[in-house]
Design a protein around this motif. Structure first.
Motif, PDB file in Angstrom:
ATOM      1  N   ILE A  57      49.075  53.388  57.664  1.00  0.00           N
ATOM      2  CA  ILE A  57      48.479  53.660  56.341  1.00  0.00           C
ATOM      3  C   ILE A  57      47.948  52.370  55.714  1.00  0.00           C
ATOM      4  O   ILE A  57      46.815  52.316  55.226  1.00  0.00           O
ATOM      5  N   LEU A  58      48.771  51.308  55.743  1.00  0.00           N
ATOM      6  CA  LEU A  58      48.326  50.041  55.162  1.00  0.00           C
ATOM      7  C   LEU A  58      47.145  49.452  55.930  1.00  0.00           C
ATOM      8  O   LEU A  58      46.218  48.896  55.321  1.00  0.00           O
ATOM      9  N   GLY A  59      47.156  49.577  57.250  1.00  0.00           N
ATOM     10  CA  GLY A  59      46.041  49.070  58.043  1.00  0.00           C
ATOM     11  C   GLY A  59      44.748  49.782  57.709  1.00  0.00           C
ATOM     12  O   GLY A  59      43.693  49.154  57.533  1.00  0.00           O
ATOM     13  N   GLY A  60      44.809  51.100  57.612  1.00  0.00           N
ATOM     14  CA  GLY A  60      43.610  51.862  57.232  1.00  0.00           C
ATOM     15  C   GLY A  60      43.145  51.517  55.832  1.00  0.00           C
ATOM     16  O   GLY A  60      41.941  51.351  55.583  1.00  0.00           O
ATOM     17  N   PHE A  61      44.079  51.401  54.904  1.00  0.00           N
ATOM     18  CA  PHE A  61      43.719  51.082  53.522  1.00  0.00           C
ATOM     19  C   PHE A  61      43.100  49.696  53.420  1.00  0.00           C
ATOM     20  O   PHE A  61      42.077  49.502  52.744  1.00  0.00           O
ATOM     21  N   MET A  62      43.696  48.719  54.095  1.00  0.00           N
ATOM     22  CA  MET A  62      43.154  47.350  54.015  1.00  0.00           C
ATOM     23  C   MET A  62      41.791  47.249  54.705  1.00  0.00           C
ATOM     24  O   MET A  62      40.915  46.517  54.239  1.00  0.00           O
ATOM     25  N   THR A  63      41.599  47.992  55.792  1.00  0.00           N
ATOM     26  CA  THR A  63      40.292  47.996  56.443  1.00  0.00           C
ATOM     27  C   THR A  63      39.250  48.599  55.514  1.00  0.00           C
ATOM     28  O   THR A  63      38.134  48.071  55.398  1.00  0.00           O
ATOM     29  N   LEU A  64      39.592  49.684  54.855  1.00  0.00           N
ATOM     30  CA  LEU A  64      38.662  50.304  53.903  1.00  0.00           C
ATOM     31  C   LEU A  64      38.349  49.351  52.756  1.00  0.00           C
ATOM     32  O   LEU A  64      37.184  49.206  52.356  1.00  0.00           O
ATOM     33  N   GLN A  65      39.367  48.681  52.231  1.00  0.00           N
ATOM     34  CA  GLN A  65      39.146  47.737  51.138  1.00  0.00           C
ATOM     35  C   GLN A  65      38.273  46.575  51.581  1.00  0.00           C
ATOM     36  O   GLN A  65      37.409  46.110  50.835  1.00  0.00           O
ATOM     37  N   ALA A  66      38.491  46.099  52.794  1.00  0.00           N
ATOM     38  CA  ALA A  66      37.678  44.989  53.284  1.00  0.00           C
ATOM     39  C   ALA A  66      36.226  45.426  53.457  1.00  0.00           C
ATOM     40  O   ALA A  66      35.300  44.664  53.179  1.00  0.00           O
ATOM     41  N   TYR A  67      36.012  46.653  53.903  1.00  0.00           N
ATOM     42  CA  TYR A  67      34.650  47.123  54.112  1.00  0.00           C
ATOM     43  C   TYR A  67      33.950  47.403  52.787  1.00  0.00           C
ATOM     44  O   TYR A  67      32.802  47.022  52.582  1.00  0.00           O
ATOM     45  N   VAL A  68      34.646  48.072  51.871  1.00  0.00           N
ATOM     46  CA  VAL A  68      34.041  48.439  50.588  1.00  0.00           C
ATOM     47  C   VAL A  68      33.908  47.227  49.677  1.00  0.00           C
ATOM     48  O   VAL A  68      32.936  47.099  48.936  1.00  0.00           O
ATOM     49  N   GLY A  69      34.853  46.317  49.754  1.00  0.00           N
ATOM     50  CA  GLY A  69      34.885  45.205  48.817  1.00  0.00           C
ATOM     51  C   GLY A  69      34.035  44.015  49.216  1.00  0.00           C
ATOM     52  O   GLY A  69      34.155  42.949  48.607  1.00  0.00           O
ATOM     53  N   LEU A  70      33.199  44.143  50.240  1.00  0.00           N
ATOM     54  CA  LEU A  70      32.375  43.008  50.639  1.00  0.00           C
ATOM     55  C   LEU A  70      31.342  42.707  49.555  1.00  0.00           C
ATOM     56  O   LEU A  70      30.753  43.614  48.971  1.00  0.00           O
ATOM     57  N   SER A  71      31.131  41.447  49.337  1.00  0.00           N
ATOM     58  CA  SER A  71      30.106  41.081  48.350  1.00  0.00           C
ATOM     59  C   SER A  71      28.726  41.288  48.968  1.00  0.00           C
ATOM     60  O   SER A  71      28.565  41.410  50.181  1.00  0.00           O
TER      61      SER A  71
END
Length: 121
Positions: free
Chosen positions: A68-82
């Motif tokens: 769950i944390l891996g999926g969430f952090m991957t999503l955050q890294a993808y969405v949160g890119l500048s």
């Protein structure tokens, strides 16, 4: 065919008890040690079962939480890119695709016709 017996059966004496069996003087101590060993074995079995259950619960829980944390952090890294970072990533992907396409279709340039030098008279 079996023949019936013709003898008399001796009656059993109700008071006959055979040789008297005497207890060992340390019988109580021996039984206590035996019971203590059985108790230790039972405790060891239950402790082993409890450890295995705890390990399996923690292991399974860790896998679920990690996924769950891996999926969430991957999503955050993808969405949160500048913006500039995202543009660099997309530009790099486009350049890589262009290189792959160019490697698949080599250029076929024809050599130009050699020009005849003009005589200057």
């Amino acid at each position: 065919m079996a023949r019936p017996r013709k003898g008399e059966i001796t009656p059993v004496d109700d008071d006959f008890r055979g040789p008297q069996v005497q207890d060992h003087p340390e019988r109580g101590r021996i039984e206590a040690l035996f019971d203590q060993n059985l108790f230790r074995l039972q405790i060891r079995r239950e402790r082993s079962a409890a450890f295995w259950m705890a390990a399996s619960i923690w292991g399974t829980g860790g896998l679920v939480v990690g996924a769950i944390l891996g999926g969430f952090m991957t999503l955050q890294a993808y969405v949160g890119l500048s913006g500039p970072v995202r543009d660099n990533i997309l530009g790099g992907m486009a350049a890589h695709d262009a290189q792959v396409r160019a490697a698949e279709h080599p250029l076929t340039l024809q050599d130009p016709q050699p020009t005849q030098p003009q005589n200057q008279h």
